[in-house]
Design a protein around this motif. Sequence first.
Motif, PDB file in Angstrom:
ATOM      1  N   THR A   1      -6.190  54.075   9.096  1.00  0.00           N
ATOM      2  CA  THR A   1      -5.515  55.011   8.196  1.00  0.00           C
ATOM      3  C   THR A   1      -5.334  56.369   8.857  1.00  0.00           C
ATOM      4  O   THR A   1      -4.259  56.979   8.772  1.00  0.00           O
ATOM      5  CB  THR A   1      -6.318  55.160   6.894  1.00  0.00           C
ATOM      6  N   ALA A   2      -6.371  56.845   9.529  1.00  0.00           N
ATOM      7  CA  ALA A   2      -6.278  58.125  10.229  1.00  0.00           C
ATOM      8  C   ALA A   2      -5.222  58.067  11.321  1.00  0.00           C
ATOM      9  O   ALA A   2      -4.485  59.040  11.548  1.00  0.00           O
ATOM     10  CB  ALA A   2      -7.637  58.510  10.811  1.00  0.00           C
TER      11      ALA A   2
ATOM     12  N   THR B   1      -1.806  58.190   9.632  1.00  0.00           N
ATOM     13  CA  THR B   1      -1.606  59.533   9.091  1.00  0.00           C
ATOM     14  C   THR B   1      -1.182  60.506  10.186  1.00  0.00           C
ATOM     15  O   THR B   1      -0.263  61.323   9.992  1.00  0.00           O
ATOM     16  CB  THR B   1      -2.898  60.036   8.423  1.00  0.00           C
TER      17      THR B   1
ATOM     18  N   ARG C   1       2.446  62.520  10.601  1.00  0.00           N
ATOM     19  CA  ARG C   1       2.475  63.984  10.777  1.00  0.00           C
ATOM     20  C   ARG C   1       3.225  64.383  12.043  1.00  0.00           C
ATOM     21  O   ARG C   1       3.962  65.378  12.041  1.00  0.00           O
ATOM     22  CB  ARG C   1       1.040  64.505  10.834  1.00  0.00           C
TER      23      ARG C   1
ATOM     24  N   ALA D   1      -2.927  55.642   3.567  1.00  0.00           N
ATOM     25  CA  ALA D   1      -2.611  56.917   4.214  1.00  0.00           C
ATOM     26  C   ALA D   1      -2.046  57.906   3.195  1.00  0.00           C
ATOM     27  O   ALA D   1      -2.408  59.090   3.194  1.00  0.00           O
ATOM     28  CB  ALA D   1      -1.634  56.701   5.363  1.00  0.00           C
TER      29      ALA D   1
ATOM     30  N   ARG E   1      -4.865  59.026   0.675  1.00  0.00           N
ATOM     31  CA  ARG E   1      -5.864  59.956   1.208  1.00  0.00           C
ATOM     32  C   ARG E   1      -5.266  61.300   1.606  1.00  0.00           C
ATOM     33  O   ARG E   1      -5.909  62.335   1.457  1.00  0.00           O
ATOM     34  CB  ARG E   1      -6.558  59.344   2.421  1.00  0.00           C
ATOM     35  N   SER E   2      -4.052  61.277   2.129  1.00  0.00           N
ATOM     36  CA  SER E   2      -3.494  62.494   2.719  1.00  0.00           C
ATOM     37  C   SER E   2      -2.335  63.080   1.943  1.00  0.00           C
ATOM     38  O   SER E   2      -1.852  64.161   2.283  1.00  0.00           O
ATOM     39  CB  SER E   2      -3.058  62.203   4.162  1.00  0.00           C
TER      40      SER E   2
END
Length: 251
Positions: free
Chosen positions: A69-70, A73, A77, A100, A103-104
């Motif tokens: 997920t990070a 993300t 970005r 994603a 969470r973000s």
Amino acid sequence: MSSRNVTLAGADPERAVLRVLIVPHAGAGGASGQPFAAHAPDDWLVATARLPGRESRVRETGRDLDALTADVTATIRDLPGTAPLLVLGVCSGAVIALEALRRSGSAGVAGLVVVSQWAVNEKPDPGRRLLRDVDPGRDRAEVLDILRDFGGVPDALAANEEMLGLLLPAIVADIRAVEDYVCEPFDPGVPLLTVFGDEDELCSEERTDDWSLFGPHTRTVWLPGHHLLLVDEPEALATAVAENLDHWGLV
């Protein structure tokens, strides 16, 4: 952003009228989005996420859901260009894309496309076997049976021992990351389009209807085909996205 994390095809990022980020199915790499890109309009930038454990990132670890997920993300970005962005997640990639956004947030994203993934507000088969309970090195046959329940291994790949040996670790890692994923319905902050194959036994209407609970703006498209639409029906999938741009106010 690092070219290791994504492949780009189609229009120049600064001239594109639309950007599409594909988060592919289990084990798939950056090359998996090329057929979709070949059938997309010429003024689209099509990016395909290359997650850890495949292609040029084959030696990288960190393949649990948090890490994946990070990774996605960061790709969202840092994706070049300023055109509206659609995130298109396929099967396990849809879970990662959804998480994603959960969470973000949806900043910088115009819409979410979920392809070949049942609704995740409940487990469709609570009693099913889990990959985390199986040793892939000792019981490949059982691993393949479990993966087929997720649509994760095409028959042609399962029959090719050499290719299977290369790709199986990434496929197993991706499915382990999402195999027991469940979340309460929430609004992802952008309109949701879901796309399924009408012959996909894993994504029947009974299993997919609850996507309507994820936000006030959902739409569903059924295409002729089976589970692996990104692989088997890339032209139909690209056309479906293009024909539903009004759903995101992009026409």
